[in-house]
Design a protein around this motif. Structure first.
Motif, short mmCIF file in Angstrom:
data_model
loop_
_atom_site.label_atom_id
_atom_site.label_comp_id
_atom_site.label_asym_id
_atom_site.label_seq_id
_atom_site.Cartn_x
_atom_site.Cartn_y
_atom_site.Cartn_z
N PRO A 7 -24.27 -44.43 -35.14
CA PRO A 7 -24.12 -45.51 -34.18
C PRO A 7 -24.75 -45.16 -32.83
N VAL A 8 -25.25 -46.19 -32.18
CA VAL A 8 -25.87 -46.02 -30.87
C VAL A 8 -24.78 -45.65 -29.87
N PRO A 9 -24.96 -44.59 -29.10
CA PRO A 9 -23.95 -44.24 -28.09
C PRO A 9 -23.79 -45.35 -27.06
N LEU A 10 -22.55 -45.62 -26.69
CA LEU A 10 -22.29 -46.66 -25.69
C LEU A 10 -23.00 -46.35 -24.38
N SER A 11 -23.05 -45.08 -24.02
CA SER A 11 -23.72 -44.70 -22.77
C SER A 11 -25.22 -45.03 -22.84
N SER A 12 -25.84 -44.83 -23.98
CA SER A 12 -27.27 -45.16 -24.13
C SER A 12 -27.48 -46.66 -24.04
N LEU A 13 -26.60 -47.41 -24.65
CA LEU A 13 -26.68 -48.88 -24.59
C LEU A 13 -26.55 -49.35 -23.15
N PHE A 14 -25.58 -48.79 -22.44
CA PHE A 14 -25.38 -49.13 -21.03
C PHE A 14 -26.62 -48.79 -20.22
N ARG A 41 -36.77 -47.41 -29.45
CA ARG A 41 -35.59 -46.73 -29.98
C ARG A 41 -35.28 -47.05 -31.45
N GLY A 42 -35.83 -48.13 -31.96
CA GLY A 42 -35.60 -48.50 -33.35
C GLY A 42 -34.15 -48.83 -33.66
N TRP A 43 -33.44 -49.34 -32.68
CA TRP A 43 -32.03 -49.67 -32.87
C TRP A 43 -31.85 -50.92 -33.73
N MET A 44 -32.83 -51.81 -33.71
CA MET A 44 -32.76 -53.07 -34.46
C MET A 44 -34.10 -53.34 -35.12
N SER A 45 -34.06 -54.16 -36.15
CA SER A 45 -35.31 -54.61 -36.78
C SER A 45 -35.85 -55.81 -36.00
N SER A 68 -28.18 -59.70 -24.31
CA SER A 68 -27.54 -58.39 -24.14
C SER A 68 -26.20 -58.36 -24.87
N VAL A 69 -25.44 -59.45 -24.81
CA VAL A 69 -24.16 -59.51 -25.54
C VAL A 69 -24.41 -59.44 -27.04
N TYR A 70 -25.41 -60.17 -27.52
CA TYR A 70 -25.74 -60.15 -28.95
C TYR A 70 -26.11 -58.74 -29.41
N ILE A 71 -27.00 -58.09 -28.67
CA ILE A 71 -27.46 -56.76 -29.07
C ILE A 71 -26.30 -55.76 -29.03
N GLY A 72 -25.54 -55.80 -27.95
CA GLY A 72 -24.40 -54.89 -27.84
C GLY A 72 -23.39 -55.10 -28.96
N GLN A 73 -23.09 -56.36 -29.27
CA GLN A 73 -22.16 -56.69 -30.35
C GLN A 73 -22.71 -56.22 -31.69
N ARG A 74 -23.98 -56.45 -31.90
CA ARG A 74 -24.60 -56.10 -33.18
C ARG A 74 -24.63 -54.58 -33.39
N LEU A 75 -24.84 -53.84 -32.31
CA LEU A 75 -24.97 -52.39 -32.44
C LEU A 75 -23.63 -51.65 -32.40
N ARG A 76 -22.68 -52.13 -31.56
CA ARG A 76 -21.44 -51.39 -31.41
C ARG A 76 -20.19 -52.25 -31.31
N PRO A 78 -17.51 -55.22 -30.01
CA PRO A 78 -17.12 -55.75 -28.69
C PRO A 78 -17.37 -54.78 -27.54
N MET A 79 -17.11 -53.50 -27.73
CA MET A 79 -17.37 -52.54 -26.64
C MET A 79 -18.86 -52.42 -26.36
N GLY A 80 -19.68 -52.55 -27.36
CA GLY A 80 -21.13 -52.54 -27.16
C GLY A 80 -21.58 -53.74 -26.35
N ALA A 81 -20.98 -54.90 -26.63
CA ALA A 81 -21.32 -56.11 -25.87
C ALA A 81 -20.93 -55.94 -24.42
N VAL A 82 -19.76 -55.37 -24.18
CA VAL A 82 -19.30 -55.14 -22.80
C VAL A 82 -20.22 -54.15 -22.09
N CYS A 83 -20.58 -53.06 -22.76
CA CYS A 83 -21.46 -52.04 -22.16
C CYS A 83 -22.84 -52.63 -21.83
N ALA A 84 -23.41 -53.37 -22.75
CA ALA A 84 -24.75 -53.93 -22.53
C ALA A 84 -24.73 -54.94 -21.38
#
Length: 185
Positions: A7-14, A41-45, A68-76, A78-84
């Motif tokens: 998983p993508v680190p939340l800090s990296s997403l932020f 980064r190749g996090w998504m296709s 940003s909410v979509y990418i954060g949600q998709r990667l991590r 709800p917390m990913g969405a908040v971080c992004a």
């Protein structure tokens, strides 16, 4: 996201969205996010990113915040969405506060007032150039020129509210454009 990928680190997403939010001005943010998230980064296709971009454009609100909410949600989740989203808006938030504070402190200086007056004059000049070029190109056709003049007279001279004027003239303009396009086809 591939199930075998860590998983993508939340800090990296932020930090990615913080950099995008802090160092970008105007449009083109989705291109920058694409480069950061897909290309570098190749996090998504491509497909996942473009699905999110399409979704972000049809939802209400700013496209980049939706993306940003979509990418954060998709990667991590709800917390990913908040971080992004937080990363995207926190830099500009504090930058604007710093600029307003600096302006409030230094706005009494004569050279600052002169610079702001010069910037305002330049903006007005650019606006007048765009308006003149638009009026010139429109003046070559009678109906578009009449719609332009009706808007100018009602809003500019008579001081009528813009929204009702546009709502009244838009159907005429659209009908003319539709008729003109169908007669040229």
């Amino acid at each position: 996201m591939s199930p075998t990928r860590a998983p993508v680190p939340l800090s990296s997403l932020f930090l990615v969205f913080f950099r995008v939010g802090l160092f970008s001005f105007g449009g083109g943010l989705s291109g920058w996010v694409y480069r950061e998230v897909v290309t570098q980064r190749g996090w998504m296709s491509d497909g996942d990113f473009f699905s999110g971009l399409a979704l972000s454009q049809i939802l209400p609100g700013a496209n980049i915040t939706n993306l940003s909410v979509y990418i954060g949600q998709r990667l991590r989740g709800p917390m990913g969405a908040v971080c992004a989203l937080t990363g995207l808006i926190i830099g500009p938030f504090f930058a604007v506060i710093a600029l307003v504070t600096a302006y409030a402190r230094f706005s009494t200086m004569t050279w600052i007032q002169d610079a702001m007056s010069g910037a305002a004059a330049a903006a007005i000049g650019l606006l007048l150039i765009v308006a003149a070029k638009g009026a010139y190109s429109t003046s070559k056709k009678l109906v578009p020129f009449m719609i332009l003049m009706a808007t100018f007279v009602t809003v500019g001279l008579l001081q009528w509210p813009l929204v009702p004027v546009v709502l009244g003239l838009a159907p005429v303009s659209v009908a003319y454009a539709w008729w003109k396009a169908s007669s040229n086809a």
